[in-house]
Design a protein around this motif. Structure first.
Motif, PDB file in Angstrom:
ATOM      1  N   UNK A  60       6.975  -5.570  -8.444  1.00 17.22           N
ATOM      2  CA  UNK A  60       7.612  -6.723  -8.026  1.00 17.22           C
ATOM      3  C   UNK A  60       6.824  -7.649  -7.140  1.00 17.22           C
ATOM      4  N   UNK A  61       7.205  -8.456  -6.656  1.00 18.83           N
ATOM      5  CA  UNK A  61       6.559  -9.539  -5.832  1.00 18.83           C
ATOM      6  C   UNK A  61       6.432  -8.866  -4.457  1.00 18.83           C
ATOM      7  N   UNK A  62       5.402  -8.956  -3.737  1.00 19.21           N
ATOM      8  CA  UNK A  62       5.085  -8.454  -2.399  1.00 19.21           C
ATOM      9  C   UNK A  62       6.041  -9.326  -1.483  1.00 19.21           C
ATOM     10  N   UNK A  63       6.658  -8.619  -0.389  1.00 19.44           N
ATOM     11  CA  UNK A  63       7.327  -9.466   0.366  1.00 19.44           C
ATOM     12  C   UNK A  63       8.568 -10.113  -0.369  1.00 19.44           C
ATOM     13  N   UNK A  64       9.174  -9.522  -1.378  1.00 19.33           N
ATOM     14  CA  UNK A  64      10.042 -10.242  -2.114  1.00 19.33           C
ATOM     15  C   UNK A  64      11.400 -10.649  -1.309  1.00 19.33           C
ATOM     16  N   UNK A  65      11.471 -10.129  -0.173  1.00 19.16           N
ATOM     17  CA  UNK A  65      12.631 -10.626   0.637  1.00 19.16           C
ATOM     18  C   UNK A  65      12.521 -12.076   1.365  1.00 19.16           C
ATOM     19  N   UNK A  66      11.466 -12.588   1.182  1.00 23.03           N
ATOM     20  CA  UNK A  66      11.077 -13.852   1.401  1.00 23.03           C
ATOM     21  C   UNK A  66      11.223 -14.988   0.216  1.00 23.03           C
ATOM     22  N   UNK A  67      11.866 -14.672  -0.679  1.00 20.32           N
ATOM     23  CA  UNK A  67      12.330 -15.692  -1.652  1.00 20.32           C
ATOM     24  C   UNK A  67      12.544 -16.905  -1.135  1.00 20.32           C
ATOM     25  N   UNK A  68      12.289 -18.095  -1.687  1.00 16.69           N
ATOM     26  CA  UNK A  68      11.498 -18.236  -2.962  1.00 16.69           C
ATOM     27  C   UNK A  68      10.129 -18.338  -2.967  1.00 16.69           C
ATOM     28  N   UNK A  69       9.439 -18.031  -1.637  1.00 20.51           N
ATOM     29  CA  UNK A  69       7.961 -18.018  -1.491  1.00 20.51           C
ATOM     30  C   UNK A  69       7.449 -16.973  -2.688  1.00 20.51           C
ATOM     31  N   UNK A  70       6.616 -17.379  -3.505  1.00 18.67           N
ATOM     32  CA  UNK A  70       6.044 -16.692  -4.585  1.00 18.67           C
ATOM     33  C   UNK A  70       4.967 -15.863  -4.164  1.00 18.67           C
ATOM     34  N   UNK A  71       4.833 -14.605  -3.616  1.00 23.07           N
ATOM     35  CA  UNK A  71       3.820 -13.882  -3.180  1.00 23.07           C
ATOM     36  C   UNK A  71       3.455 -13.054  -4.256  1.00 23.07           C
ATOM     37  N   UNK A  72       2.168 -12.367  -4.417  1.00 25.66           N
ATOM     38  CA  UNK A  72       1.569 -11.948  -5.733  1.00 25.66           C
ATOM     39  C   UNK A  72       2.534 -10.595  -6.218  1.00 25.66           C
ATOM     40  N   UNK A  73       2.365 -10.234  -7.443  1.00 22.15           N
ATOM     41  CA  UNK A  73       2.963  -9.207  -7.954  1.00 22.15           C
ATOM     42  C   UNK A  73       2.202  -7.942  -7.488  1.00 22.15           C
ATOM     43  N   UNK A  74       2.857  -7.033  -7.040  1.00 17.05           N
ATOM     44  CA  UNK A  74       2.357  -5.532  -6.741  1.00 17.05           C
ATOM     45  C   UNK A  74       2.997  -4.398  -7.466  1.00 17.05           C
ATOM     46  N   UNK A  75       1.893  -3.440  -7.510  1.00 17.12           N
ATOM     47  CA  UNK A  75       2.522  -2.154  -8.323  1.00 17.12           C
ATOM     48  C   UNK A  75       2.445  -1.129  -7.107  1.00 17.12           C
ATOM     49  N   UNK A  76       3.728  -0.835  -6.839  1.00 12.22           N
ATOM     50  CA  UNK A  76       4.134   0.357  -5.773  1.00 12.22           C
ATOM     51  C   UNK A  76       3.789   1.965  -6.468  1.00 12.22           C
ATOM     52  N   UNK A  77       4.420   2.632  -5.653  1.00 13.78           N
ATOM     53  CA  UNK A  77       4.124   3.948  -5.913  1.00 13.78           C
ATOM     54  C   UNK A  77       4.939   4.573  -6.971  1.00 13.78           C
ATOM     55  N   UNK A  78       5.861   4.048  -7.745  1.00 11.89           N
ATOM     56  CA  UNK A  78       6.580   4.348  -9.044  1.00 11.89           C
ATOM     57  C   UNK A  78       5.595   4.100 -10.206  1.00 11.89           C
ATOM     58  N   UNK A  79       5.162   2.908 -10.073  1.00 12.01           N
ATOM     59  CA  UNK A  79       4.132   2.283 -11.202  1.00 12.01           C
ATOM     60  C   UNK A  79       2.775   3.003 -11.016  1.00 12.01           C
ATOM     61  N   UNK A  80       2.262   3.393  -9.817  1.00 14.29           N
ATOM     62  CA  UNK A  80       0.962   4.037  -9.887  1.00 14.29           C
ATOM     63  C   UNK A  80       1.245   5.522 -10.351  1.00 14.29           C
ATOM     64  N   UNK A  81       2.268   6.130 -10.140  1.00 16.01           N
ATOM     65  CA  UNK A  81       2.734   7.503 -10.425  1.00 16.01           C
ATOM     66  C   UNK A  81       2.759   7.420 -12.053  1.00 16.01           C
ATOM     67  N   UNK A  82       3.055   6.468 -12.440  1.00 15.96           N
ATOM     68  CA  UNK A  82       3.474   6.446 -13.980  1.00 15.96           C
ATOM     69  C   UNK A  82       1.952   6.445 -14.582  1.00 15.96           C
TER      70      UNK A  82
END
Length: 142
Positions: A60-82
């Motif tokens: 998802x977006x980094x800092x997605x709690x600051x919507x509508x600012x469009x921060x970059x997409x980030x792969x967190x631990x679940x994605x990395x584990x996959x």
């Protein structure tokens, strides 16, 4: 120009070479899981809250709690584990389903990370995924 120099250099005269044997990832991520290649086989232990709004647990977006600012997409631990699972890397994923960013306490991290790092040194590293759904780490003292 590299501000701090190469990862295997310092400001002294030591000639010792080293390799990274393991990584401790505390609620972190990467801008792409494509940065992980089959040659990167470094055992990693991860800690992440599934409700993290700073660094997403999955993708998802980094800092997605600051919507509508469009921060970059980030792969967190679940994605990395996959990705680690896909490549057969040794990893451990510790998740808290009700937690936000940075929730795991020092005792839990030290115990889990110490055991994981010891398994690397002893050549017994094996992958696992720990979900604290029955006993959320951040909702009570470990």
């Amino acid at each position: 120009e590299m501000k701090f120099g190469a990862v295997d250099k310092s400001t002294n005269d030591l000639k010792t070479k080293y390799t990274i044997k393991g990584v401790i990832n505390m609620w972190g991520g990467l801008f792409s899981d494509m940065h992980i290649t089959p040659e990167d086989n470094i055992p990693t232990v991860m800690f992440h809250g599934e409700k993290d709004e700073i660094v997403p647990f999955n993708v998802s977006r980094f800092n997605n709690c600051y919507f509508p600012v469009a921060y970059p997409i980030v792969h967190g631990s679940k994605s990395l584990a996959r990705k680690f699972r896909e490549y057969g890397f040794c990893y451990e994923l510790n998740t808290d389903p009700v937690a936000n960013h940075g929730c795991f306490n020092d005792k839990y991290i030290c115990e889990k990370a110490s055991c994981f790092l010891k398994s690397i040194m002893c050549g017994t590293c094996s992958s696992s995924e720990q979900n604290t759904i029955k006993k959320p780490i951040c909702a009570q003292e470990y």
